[in-house]
Design a protein around this motif. Structure first.
Motif, PDB file in Angstrom:
ATOM      1  N   ARG A  27       0.838  -1.205   0.000  1.00 27.69           N
ATOM      2  CA  ARG A  27       0.000   0.000   0.000  1.00 27.69           C
ATOM      3  C   ARG A  27       0.871   1.253   0.000  1.00 27.69           C
ATOM      4  NH1 ARG A  27      -5.311  -0.939   0.952  1.00 27.69           N
ATOM      5  NH2 ARG A  27      -5.868  -2.962   1.803  1.00 27.69           N
ATOM      6  N   LEU A  28       1.933   1.198   0.781  1.00 27.47           N
ATOM      7  CA  LEU A  28       2.847   2.340   0.806  1.00 27.47           C
ATOM      8  C   LEU A  28       3.511   2.510  -0.559  1.00 27.47           C
ATOM      9  CD1 LEU A  28       4.051   4.576   2.512  1.00 27.47           C
ATOM     10  CD2 LEU A  28       5.768   2.960   3.344  1.00 27.47           C
ATOM     11  N   ASP A  29       3.835   1.405  -1.217  1.00 26.45           N
ATOM     12  CA  ASP A  29       4.389   1.478  -2.569  1.00 26.45           C
ATOM     13  C   ASP A  29       3.429   2.183  -3.523  1.00 26.45           C
ATOM     14  OD1 ASP A  29       6.736   0.216  -1.905  1.00 26.45           O
ATOM     15  OD2 ASP A  29       6.092  -1.769  -2.566  1.00 26.45           O
ATOM     16  N   ILE A  60      -4.926  10.275 -12.191  1.00 28.71           N
ATOM     17  CA  ILE A  60      -5.040   8.957 -12.816  1.00 28.71           C
ATOM     18  C   ILE A  60      -4.674   7.853 -11.829  1.00 28.71           C
ATOM     19  CG2 ILE A  60      -4.104   7.460 -14.632  1.00 28.71           C
ATOM     20  CD1 ILE A  60      -4.017   9.913 -16.443  1.00 28.71           C
ATOM     21  N   PRO A  61      -3.487   7.894 -11.161  1.00 23.78           N
ATOM     22  CA  PRO A  61      -3.198   6.827 -10.184  1.00 23.78           C
ATOM     23  C   PRO A  61      -4.045   6.916  -8.920  1.00 23.78           C
ATOM     24  CG  PRO A  61      -1.425   8.453 -10.203  1.00 23.78           C
ATOM     25  CD  PRO A  61      -2.306   8.764 -11.379  1.00 23.78           C
ATOM     26  N   LEU A  62      -4.422   8.143  -8.508  1.00 22.25           N
ATOM     27  CA  LEU A  62      -5.241   8.272  -7.302  1.00 22.25           C
ATOM     28  C   LEU A  62      -6.582   7.576  -7.491  1.00 22.25           C
ATOM     29  CD1 LEU A  62      -5.751   9.480  -4.483  1.00 22.25           C
ATOM     30  CD2 LEU A  62      -6.601  11.538  -5.625  1.00 22.25           C
ATOM     31  N   LEU A  63      -7.257   7.856  -8.598  1.00 22.69           N
ATOM     32  CA  LEU A  63      -8.565   7.244  -8.829  1.00 22.69           C
ATOM     33  C   LEU A  63      -8.426   5.780  -9.231  1.00 22.69           C
ATOM     34  CD1 LEU A  63     -10.433  10.151 -10.658  1.00 22.69           C
ATOM     35  CD2 LEU A  63     -10.466   9.528  -8.249  1.00 22.69           C
ATOM     36  N   ALA A  64      -7.352   5.438  -9.931  1.00 23.03           N
ATOM     37  CA  ALA A  64      -7.147   4.036 -10.314  1.00 23.03           C
ATOM     38  C   ALA A  64      -7.009   3.154  -9.083  1.00 23.03           C
ATOM     39  CB  ALA A  64      -5.913   3.907 -11.202  1.00 23.03           C
ATOM     40  N   TYR A  65      -6.424   3.697  -8.020  1.00 27.32           N
ATOM     41  CA  TYR A  65      -6.266   2.919  -6.790  1.00 27.32           C
ATOM     42  C   TYR A  65      -7.622   2.470  -6.258  1.00 27.32           C
ATOM     43  CZ  TYR A  65      -4.743   1.602  -2.122  1.00 27.32           C
ATOM     44  OH  TYR A  65      -4.494   0.897  -0.972  1.00 27.32           O
ATOM     45  N   LEU A 125       0.396   0.420 -16.171  1.00 25.59           N
ATOM     46  CA  LEU A 125       0.977  -0.689 -16.926  1.00 25.59           C
ATOM     47  C   LEU A 125       1.018  -1.957 -16.076  1.00 25.59           C
ATOM     48  CD1 LEU A 125       3.985   1.216 -18.520  1.00 25.59           C
ATOM     49  CD2 LEU A 125       1.848   0.582 -19.658  1.00 25.59           C
ATOM     50  N   LEU A 126       1.181  -1.767 -14.774  1.00 32.03           N
ATOM     51  CA  LEU A 126       1.204  -2.868 -13.809  1.00 32.03           C
ATOM     52  C   LEU A 126       0.208  -2.550 -12.705  1.00 32.03           C
ATOM     53  CD1 LEU A 126       5.074  -3.290 -13.388  1.00 32.03           C
ATOM     54  CD2 LEU A 126       3.560  -4.966 -14.469  1.00 32.03           C
ATOM     55  N   LYS A 127      -0.275  -3.572 -12.024  1.00 28.61           N
ATOM     56  CA  LYS A 127      -1.083  -3.358 -10.841  1.00 28.61           C
ATOM     57  C   LYS A 127      -0.586  -4.268  -9.728  1.00 28.61           C
ATOM     58  CE  LYS A 127      -4.818  -6.586 -12.032  1.00 28.61           C
ATOM     59  NZ  LYS A 127      -6.281  -6.724 -12.241  1.00 28.61           N
ATOM     60  N   LEU A 128      -0.819  -3.828  -8.500  1.00 30.11           N
ATOM     61  CA  LEU A 128      -0.410  -4.599  -7.330  1.00 30.11           C
ATOM     62  C   LEU A 128      -1.554  -5.478  -6.868  1.00 30.11           C
ATOM     63  CD1 LEU A 128       1.380  -1.815  -5.275  1.00 30.11           C
ATOM     64  CD2 LEU A 128       2.488  -3.791  -6.298  1.00 30.11           C
ATOM     65  N   ASP A 129      -1.272  -6.743  -6.677  1.00 29.17           N
ATOM     66  CA  ASP A 129      -2.277  -7.656  -6.134  1.00 29.17           C
ATOM     67  C   ASP A 129      -2.192  -7.602  -4.612  1.00 29.17           C
ATOM     68  OD1 ASP A 129      -4.088  -9.630  -5.608  1.00 29.17           O
ATOM     69  OD2 ASP A 129      -2.768 -11.295  -6.148  1.00 29.17           O
ATOM     70  N   ILE A 130      -2.843  -6.582  -4.034  1.00 28.72           N
ATOM     71  CA  ILE A 130      -2.759  -6.381  -2.584  1.00 28.72           C
ATOM     72  C   ILE A 130      -3.419  -7.526  -1.834  1.00 28.72           C
ATOM     73  CG2 ILE A 130      -3.457  -4.843  -0.700  1.00 28.72           C
ATOM     74  CD1 ILE A 130      -3.076  -2.517  -2.617  1.00 28.72           C
ATOM     75  N   GLY A 185       1.187  -8.836  -2.809  1.00 27.81           N
ATOM     76  CA  GLY A 185       1.768  -7.678  -3.468  1.00 27.81           C
ATOM     77  C   GLY A 185       2.394  -8.024  -4.791  1.00 27.81           C
ATOM     78  N   SER A 186       1.940  -9.103  -5.404  1.00 25.33           N
ATOM     79  CA  SER A 186       2.490  -9.509  -6.692  1.00 25.33           C
ATOM     80  C   SER A 186       2.225  -8.440  -7.745  1.00 25.33           C
ATOM     81  CB  SER A 186       1.861 -10.822  -7.150  1.00 25.33           C
ATOM     82  OG  SER A 186       2.001 -11.815  -6.158  1.00 25.33           O
ATOM     83  N   LEU A 187       3.158  -8.303  -8.688  1.00 22.49           N
ATOM     84  CA  LEU A 187       2.962  -7.415  -9.825  1.00 22.49           C
ATOM     85  C   LEU A 187       2.225  -8.180 -10.913  1.00 22.49           C
ATOM     86  CD1 LEU A 187       6.462  -5.684  -9.995  1.00 22.49           C
ATOM     87  CD2 LEU A 187       4.315  -4.616  -9.304  1.00 22.49           C
ATOM     88  N   MET A 188       1.184  -7.538 -11.450  1.00 22.62           N
ATOM     89  CA  MET A 188       0.395  -8.161 -12.503  1.00 22.62           C
ATOM     90  C   MET A 188       0.297  -7.199 -13.685  1.00 22.62           C
ATOM     91  SD  MET A 188      -2.595  -9.781 -10.068  1.00 22.62           S
ATOM     92  CE  MET A 188      -3.292 -10.803 -11.367  1.00 22.62           C
ATOM     93  N   ILE A 189       0.332  -7.731 -14.879  1.00 22.10           N
ATOM     94  CA  ILE A 189       0.307  -6.916 -16.090  1.00 22.10           C
ATOM     95  C   ILE A 189      -1.134  -6.557 -16.436  1.00 22.10           C
ATOM     96  CG2 ILE A 189       0.936  -6.817 -18.540  1.00 22.10           C
ATOM     97  CD1 ILE A 189       3.102  -8.928 -17.928  1.00 22.10           C
ATOM     98  N   THR A 190      -1.376  -5.286 -16.686  1.00 17.72           N
ATOM     99  CA  THR A 190      -2.709  -4.798 -17.046  1.00 17.72           C
ATOM    100  C   THR A 190      -2.891  -4.868 -18.566  1.00 17.72           C
ATOM    101  OG1 THR A 190      -1.999  -2.526 -17.354  1.00 17.72           O
ATOM    102  CG2 THR A 190      -2.596  -3.186 -15.107  1.00 17.72           C
ATOM    103  N   PRO A 191      -4.122  -4.684 -19.055  1.00 21.30           N
ATOM    104  CA  PRO A 191      -4.320  -4.607 -20.515  1.00 21.30           C
ATOM    105  C   PRO A 191      -3.453  -3.534 -21.163  1.00 21.30           C
ATOM    106  CG  PRO A 191      -6.422  -4.915 -19.427  1.00 21.30           C
ATOM    107  CD  PRO A 191      -5.411  -4.715 -18.331  1.00 21.30           C
TER     108      PRO A 191
END
Length: 617
Positions: free
Chosen positions: A360-362, A376-381, A473-478, A482-488
């Motif tokens: 989450r801190l990341d 964009i990242p604020l609302l994407a979260y 481009l990536l999302k965190l699987d919280i 915390g795995s990195l996952m590739i977005t569309p």
């Protein structure tokens, strides 16, 4: 029941129409359905259970985490003529016993309690004998271990449905991402809850972030752009809160401190001054703000990195509640990051929870280092898609970015080849070529992406990955580890359809770079943020008189000033300038009881402020 709810809204609370989301939540509750409502700060969550409580009759139990917040809500309801009460540790035993007798006698509609008091066996057994019609859980994110403010005493609330299977449950929160929302519903009712989620965007708030250089001067530079305006300055510690308040006082600002270690009377005095005076700056820890309804907060400054994106969103949401332009500034540095990491490690929690909190801190750091629009990242979260907003420091003053497409593809390749099951640290070890035990055990030294980025430092790769998350481009699987996952969008970059530009230097060039455009704030669509016309000088003078009167009446009743009337009501009063009791009844927030109790003194104040009529002769 809909017409009954509408009548209560108008006659008791003085509002002509429900705000977005309120009617949907209330209709579900009145139909005996369970609801999780996620609504922004200041959107009127309390009415979502207060109105049904009066429609349904019987007893509504409200779970609230803070004694002060309970007491303020009870005082506000009583001023509206609603039979509300609380049982809490801040009252004498005799007072709590007297309250319970009123509850048993059927004289109480809403009873506020902390979770640890509610979930005792004697209290639960006693409630089972009463006509309980609704259970409302405020700050419901505290239930979820994936939430940003998990409280162990909230976890026991998961027994409520089994104990009261025929009573609808309403869970409310202002800040919960999709993972936390799903977990709240799962914990309370095995997932069987309707979700009502209002939009998270506050387009009238201008966003800016600066790396710390000389934070005291940076703070003074920010405040110099807000002369004669009210705002909040958040500090990480009580000691810093006192020091910053003293600094601002020395510089001529009307600044007051607020933190949990202060004497209660001093805290209440400072809170009332903040509510009443249009130019007070409250310097505070996160202990300040919950339940405060002040419409004209023009700025919120974080002098240190907040704990999570949820906390940051909730705290900046205290600005600009009147819809007019407001600003949210954040100063952060590497020292803040170290302290926040240490807080997580020192927490008495499981290793799994600590991993999630680090992720989450990341996400918050990704927001700070975003190479493009901050919204964009604020609302994407929170699961919302946004276009560039035109109302943040980067939209107004784009940073110098370099083409990072080749490096981003190297990261994406490492994420994909390792199965999208690992966090940033492991992915960096792959691209950097670190032969750790974990890399060796997983066989990842044989991947094509192993060692392709050894010419860059690990800190550079960390910043790059955070910006890739911020850019979608990536999302965190919280919910996982915390795995990195590739977005569309990341897949499109891999396929050659997208390019990625990132900022190598995240240090802001100067405080002026975050200055808003002189043309005003813009929404996502590039339109001016909706706001009412500012008050005229005469209306502003009247508003000051009305606030002074409100404070006088509040002191007589020993309640916080905003409990008498919130700022929105006084502003509407100043615009309308009612002359009669009938006109006063049309003011937003004036219900039947408040009309009878307060019309006379406020009408007198309005009449005293009116200019003398001219003689037609």
């Amino acid at each position: 029941m809909k017409s009954r709810a509408q009548s209560i809204l108008r006659d008791v609370f003085g509002h002509q129409a429900f705000r977005p989301g309120q009617a949907e939540v209330i209709e579900a509750i009145l139909s005996n359905r369970h609801v999780l409502a996620v609504m922004p700060t200041g959107s009127g969550k309390s009415l979502c259970f207060q109105v049904p409580a009066l429609v349904l009759g019987g007893l509504t139990v409200v779970v609230s985490p803070l004694v002060a917040l309970m007491q303020d809500q009870v005082a506000a309801l009583r001023l509206c003529g609603v039979a509300a009460d609380s049982i809490n540790s801040g009252r004498r035993r005799a007072e709590n016993v007297a309250t319970w007798r009123r509850v048993v006698a059927g004289g109480t509609r809403l009873l506020y309690m902390a979770p640890e008091r509610l979930m005792t066996e004697p209290m639960l057994a006693a409630l089972a004998k009463l006509p309980l019609t609704l259970l409302a859980i405020d700050e419901a994110h505290c239930i979820s271990q994936w939430g940003h403010g998990f409280r162990p005493e909230y976890a026991d609330l998961c027994r409520l449905h089994d104990l009261f299977p025929h009573v609808p449950i309403l869970a409310l929160t202002a800040t919960a991402d999709a993972v936390t929302r799903d977990d709240i519903a799962q914990q309370l009712l095995g997932g069987r809850m309707e979700h009502v989620v209002q939009g998270f965007d506050r387009p009238n708030i201008h966003l800016s972030v600066q790396m710390k250089r000389n934070w005291k001067q940076q703070l003074l530079d920010i405040l110099a752009r807000h002369p004669n305006e009210s705002g909040i300055v958040y500090c990480l510690s009580r000691k810093k809160t006192e020091a910053v308040a003293a600094l601002l006082q020395q510089k001529g600002f009307h600044a007051l401190p607020y933190h949990a270690a202060m004497d209660q009377a001093a805290r209440e005095a400072n809170q009332n001054a903040f509510i009443t005076d249009p130019v007070v700056i409250m310097v505070a820890t996160i202990a300040f703000g919950m339940g405060i309804d002040k419409a004209d907060v023009r700025f919120v400054v974080h002098t240190d990195l907040p704990g999570t994106m949820e906390a940051y969103y909730q705290e900046i949401g205290r600005a600009g509640r009147d819809g007019a332009a407001a600003e949210a500034h954040m100063l952060y540095g590497l020292g803040d990051l170290r302290i926040r990491r240490q807080f997580i490690e020192d927490e008495a929690s499981s290793p799994e929870r600590k991993r999630r909190e680090h992720k989450r801190l990341d996400a918050l750091l990704g927001y700070c280092e975003s190479p493009s629009c901050r919204r964009i990242p604020l609302l994407a979260y929170f699961g919302e898609v946004s276009e560039p907003c035109g109302n943040c420091d980067i939209c107004h003053h784009p940073v110098s970015c370099v083409d990072g497409t080749p490096m981003a593809r190297q990261v994406l390749a490492a994420v994909r080849q390792s199965g999208q099951r690992y966090g940033a640290a492991h992915v960096i070890d792959i691209v950097y070529g670190s032969l750790t035990e974990k890399v060796r055990r997983a066989g990842h030294a044989q991947l094509d992406s192993f060692g392709v980025g050894k010419e860059r430092s690990k800190s550079q790769w960390r910043s790059l990955i955070r910006q890739m998350v911020a850019s979608g481009l990536l999302k965190l699987d919280i919910a996982g580890y915390g795995s990195l996952m590739i977005t569309p969008k990341g897949c499109e970059l891999q396929g050659g359809e997208e390019r990625f530009f990132y900022r190598e230097d995240v240090v802001a060039p100067s405080s002026r770079s975050s200055e808003p455009s002189a043309n005003g704030r813009k929404t996502k669509a590039g339109q001016s943020a909706p706001a009412e016309e500012p008050l005229s000088d005469e209306q502003g003078d009247l508003l000051a008189r009305l606030k002074a009167l409100r404070l006088h009446l509040a002191r007589q009743r020993d309640v916080p000033a905003y409990v008498i009337f919130p700022d929105r009501t006084l502003i509407d009063m100043a615009r309308r300038c009612p002359c009669t009791k009938e006109e006063f009844a049309q003011v937003n927030g004036v219900g039947t009881v408040k009309l009878n109790d307060f019309a006379e003194p406020f009408l007198e104040a309005i009449a005293a402020n009116a200019p003398p009529s001219s003689d037609p002769r």
